[in-house]
Design a protein around this motif. Structure first.
Motif, PDB file in Angstrom:
ATOM      1  N   GLY A  87       0.560  -1.206  -0.070  1.00  8.78           N
ATOM      2  CA  GLY A  87       0.056   0.040  -0.042  1.00  8.78           C
ATOM      3  C   GLY A  87       0.934   1.236   0.058  1.00  8.78           C
ATOM      4  N   LEU A  88       1.968   1.340   0.630  1.00  8.03           N
ATOM      5  CA  LEU A  88       2.810   2.359   0.836  1.00  8.03           C
ATOM      6  C   LEU A  88       3.405   2.697  -0.338  1.00  8.03           C
ATOM      7  CD1 LEU A  88       4.178   2.133   4.373  1.00  8.03           C
ATOM      8  CD2 LEU A  88       2.705   3.877   3.755  1.00  8.03           C
ATOM      9  N   LEU A  89       3.912   1.408  -0.960  1.00  8.52           N
ATOM     10  CA  LEU A  89       4.622   1.712  -2.464  1.00  8.52           C
ATOM     11  C   LEU A  89       3.559   2.184  -3.441  1.00  8.52           C
ATOM     12  CD1 LEU A  89       6.761   0.884  -4.487  1.00  8.52           C
ATOM     13  CD2 LEU A  89       5.940  -1.199  -4.589  1.00  8.52           C
ATOM     14  N   LEU A  90       2.380   1.874  -3.555  1.00  8.01           N
ATOM     15  CA  LEU A  90       1.445   2.348  -4.297  1.00  8.01           C
ATOM     16  C   LEU A  90       1.276   3.654  -4.074  1.00  8.01           C
ATOM     17  CD1 LEU A  90      -0.881  -0.756  -4.519  1.00  8.01           C
ATOM     18  CD2 LEU A  90       0.656   0.160  -6.544  1.00  8.01           C
ATOM     19  N   PHE A  91       1.144   4.090  -2.924  1.00  8.94           N
ATOM     20  CA  PHE A  91       0.912   5.602  -2.533  1.00  8.94           C
ATOM     21  C   PHE A  91       1.937   6.185  -3.011  1.00  8.94           C
ATOM     22  CE2 PHE A  91       1.410   9.047   0.521  1.00  8.94           C
ATOM     23  CZ  PHE A  91       0.141   9.389   0.632  1.00  8.94           C
ATOM     24  N   GLY A  92       3.206   5.774  -2.801  1.00  7.58           N
ATOM     25  CA  GLY A  92       4.393   6.523  -3.211  1.00  7.58           C
ATOM     26  C   GLY A  92       4.510   6.811  -4.845  1.00  7.58           C
ATOM     27  N   LYS A  93       4.201   5.711  -5.533  1.00  8.42           N
ATOM     28  CA  LYS A  93       4.090   5.767  -6.976  1.00  8.42           C
ATOM     29  C   LYS A  93       3.151   6.848  -7.281  1.00  8.42           C
ATOM     30  CE  LYS A  93       4.065   4.722 -11.145  1.00  8.42           C
ATOM     31  NZ  LYS A  93       5.117   5.226 -12.210  1.00  8.42           N
ATOM     32  N   LEU A  94       1.731   6.947  -6.591  1.00 10.29           N
ATOM     33  CA  LEU A  94       0.699   7.697  -7.208  1.00 10.29           C
ATOM     34  C   LEU A  94       1.271   9.350  -6.841  1.00 10.29           C
ATOM     35  CD1 LEU A  94      -2.057   7.910  -8.303  1.00 10.29           C
ATOM     36  CD2 LEU A  94      -2.942   7.552  -6.062  1.00 10.29           C
ATOM     37  N   PHE A  95       1.780   9.366  -5.571  1.00  8.66           N
ATOM     38  CA  PHE A  95       1.825  10.703  -4.935  1.00  8.66           C
ATOM     39  C   PHE A  95       3.202  11.219  -5.232  1.00  8.66           C
ATOM     40  CE2 PHE A  95      -2.035   9.423  -3.112  1.00  8.66           C
ATOM     41  CZ  PHE A  95      -2.878  10.773  -3.422  1.00  8.66           C
ATOM     42  N   TYR A  96       4.168  10.486  -5.215  1.00 12.04           N
ATOM     43  CA  TYR A  96       5.516  11.111  -5.309  1.00 12.04           C
ATOM     44  C   TYR A  96       6.593  10.378  -6.505  1.00 12.04           C
ATOM     45  CZ  TYR A  96       4.536  12.437  -0.580  1.00 12.04           C
ATOM     46  OH  TYR A  96       3.985  12.942   0.617  1.00 12.04           O
ATOM     47  N   GLY A  97       5.763   9.560  -7.465  1.00 14.42           N
ATOM     48  CA  GLY A  97       6.500   8.959  -8.670  1.00 14.42           C
ATOM     49  C   GLY A  97       7.666   8.180  -8.325  1.00 14.42           C
ATOM     50  N   TRP A  98       7.235   7.237  -7.297  1.00 19.16           N
ATOM     51  CA  TRP A  98       8.424   6.102  -6.927  1.00 19.16           C
ATOM     52  C   TRP A  98       8.310   5.385  -8.087  1.00 19.16           C
ATOM     53  CZ3 TRP A  98       7.327   4.528  -0.927  1.00 19.16           C
ATOM     54  CH2 TRP A  98       7.579   5.679  -0.312  1.00 19.16           C
ATOM     55  N   ARG A  99       9.756   4.691  -8.356  1.00 15.32           N
ATOM     56  CA  ARG A  99       9.927   3.835  -9.495  1.00 15.32           C
ATOM     57  C   ARG A  99      11.213   3.576  -9.301  1.00 15.32           C
ATOM     58  NH1 ARG A  99      12.710   6.091 -13.639  1.00 15.32           N
ATOM     59  NH2 ARG A  99      11.911   4.654 -15.201  1.00 15.32           N
ATOM     60  N   GLY A 100      11.752   2.550 -10.146  1.00 16.12           N
ATOM     61  CA  GLY A 100      13.120   1.951 -10.362  1.00 16.12           C
ATOM     62  C   GLY A 100      13.545   1.310  -9.162  1.00 16.12           C
ATOM     63  N   ARG A 101      14.648   1.617  -8.589  1.00 16.36           N
ATOM     64  CA  ARG A 101      15.059   0.663  -7.372  1.00 16.36           C
ATOM     65  C   ARG A 101      14.259   0.881  -6.255  1.00 16.36           C
ATOM     66  NH1 ARG A 101      21.771   1.657  -7.499  1.00 16.36           N
ATOM     67  NH2 ARG A 101      22.192   1.088  -9.419  1.00 16.36           N
ATOM     68  N   ILE A 102      13.353   1.595  -5.746  1.00 15.04           N
ATOM     69  CA  ILE A 102      12.706   1.997  -4.946  1.00 15.04           C
ATOM     70  C   ILE A 102      11.385   0.908  -4.954  1.00 15.04           C
ATOM     71  CG2 ILE A 102      11.030   3.364  -3.435  1.00 15.04           C
ATOM     72  CD1 ILE A 102      12.806   5.666  -4.112  1.00 15.04           C
ATOM     73  N   ALA A 103      10.964   1.022  -6.061  1.00 10.10           N
ATOM     74  CA  ALA A 103       9.763  -0.070  -6.479  1.00 10.10           C
ATOM     75  C   ALA A 103      10.087  -1.597  -6.522  1.00 10.10           C
ATOM     76  CB  ALA A 103       9.333   0.293  -7.926  1.00 10.10           C
ATOM     77  N   ILE A 104      11.579  -1.653  -6.790  1.00 12.59           N
ATOM     78  CA  ILE A 104      11.931  -3.112  -6.860  1.00 12.59           C
ATOM     79  C   ILE A 104      12.016  -3.491  -5.430  1.00 12.59           C
ATOM     80  CG2 ILE A 104      13.888  -4.380  -7.480  1.00 12.59           C
ATOM     81  CD1 ILE A 104      14.251  -2.659 -10.029  1.00 12.59           C
ATOM     82  N   ARG A 105      12.750  -2.749  -4.793  1.00 11.88           N
ATOM     83  CA  ARG A 105      13.183  -3.273  -3.352  1.00 11.88           C
ATOM     84  C   ARG A 105      11.899  -3.447  -2.350  1.00 11.88           C
ATOM     85  NH1 ARG A 105      17.854   1.250  -2.416  1.00 11.88           N
ATOM     86  NH2 ARG A 105      19.454   0.247  -3.637  1.00 11.88           N
ATOM     87  N   TRP A 106      10.930  -2.359  -2.546  1.00 14.62           N
ATOM     88  CA  TRP A 106       9.706  -2.779  -1.701  1.00 14.62           C
ATOM     89  C   TRP A 106       8.784  -3.746  -2.354  1.00 14.62           C
ATOM     90  CZ3 TRP A 106       7.187   1.103   1.586  1.00 14.62           C
ATOM     91  CH2 TRP A 106       7.785   2.061   2.241  1.00 14.62           C
TER      92      TRP A 106
END
Length: 272
Positions: A227-246
């Protein structure tokens, strides 16, 4: 037992044949593919899945109820993963993920047939528990595909950073497309995991008696991570290594919730 062994050998051979076709296709072609169409590998993959399903059904559905032994549950979940991949292949290039999943599906079937498993038969499921079990299996299956996709994204990103992508990596879609597909998988898995947790909390009445406290805590932890990963993607544009690790962290926690506790209880402590 003899017939089940023969069916297992045929299913494993078909999985291997499907993987060979995927590798051969990858060596002959690079992305982008115009008007993507499912490859020939789907034919042996479908046959392997059907045979695996028939073999598992002889073990799972007994005269006294449904057997949820450890190896049976693992193989059943992996067969659902294969089914989801086959359906996805009609619209998405998931063939490289199949290279990660098909060997596991074949190995799980071998373990079911070759290694005696403790019977853990459950009877008379109410509707709520049926929904809980179904959504749990689907959630784990889809998030398993997400973990496999994250591994491919990690390998692709690593080779692009080194500016030395091999032929296999060049056959993958662009990194942006791979990441978009990853988050689509995670979104679907997160929704199913949410339904699974809600139905579990409503219909499972005694967590302590059924040894489910640890599973519930780990499942909720995984749900928070995704849930935090999807929230970070939606509001902060998380991707790349952050997305992979989470993604891999969340899947590891979920894996411990679904099978870690089950393995300890059934294979080590020998109790349900």
């Amino acid at each position: 037992m003899f017939n089940q062994t023969i069916l297992t050998v045929i299913s494993v051979a078909l999985y291997i044949g499907s993987m060979i076709l995927i590798k051969r296709t990858s060596s002959l072609q690079t992305f982008p593919v115009v008007d993507y169409q499912p490859r020939q590998y789907l034919i042996p993959a479908c046959l392997a899945l059907i045979i695996q399903g028939l073999t598992l059904s002889r073990f799972i559905f007994t005269g006294s109820g449904i057997d949820f032994g450890f190896y049976l549950t693992v193989s059943m979940v992996l067969s659902v993963v294969v089914a989801v991949l086959i359906l996805s292949a009609f619209t998405k290039p998931v063939d490289k993920i199949c290279l990660l999943i098909f060997p596991l599906a074949a190995l799980s079937l071998i373990l079911v047939v070759m290694i005696p498993d403790q019977s853990h038969i459950v009877k008379n499921f109410p509707l709520g528990m049926q929904i809980h079990i179904l959504t749990s299996i689907l959630a784990f299956s889809i998030l398993s595909i997400g973990a496999a996709q994250a591994v491919l994204v990690a390998l692709q990103e690593h080779q692009l950073r080194r500016h030395q992508p091999n032929r296999f990596m060049r056959s993958l879609p662009p990194l942006q497309v791979m990441e978009q597909f990853l988050f689509e998988i995670l979104g679907a898995g997160f929704l199913l995991l949410t339904i699974s947790l809600m139905t579990g909390l409503v219909f499972v009445h005694d967590l302590f008696v059924q040894h489910l406290v640890h599973k519930t805590v780990l499942s909720i932890s995984a749900w928070l991570i995704f849930g935090l990963l999807l929230f970070g993607k939606l509001f902060y544009g998380w991707r790349g290594r952050i997305a992979i690790r989470w993604t891999l962290t969340g899947f590891t926690v979920l894996l411990l919730a679904y099978f870690g506790s089950k393995m300890v209880l059934e294979l080590i402590l020998d109790r349900v």
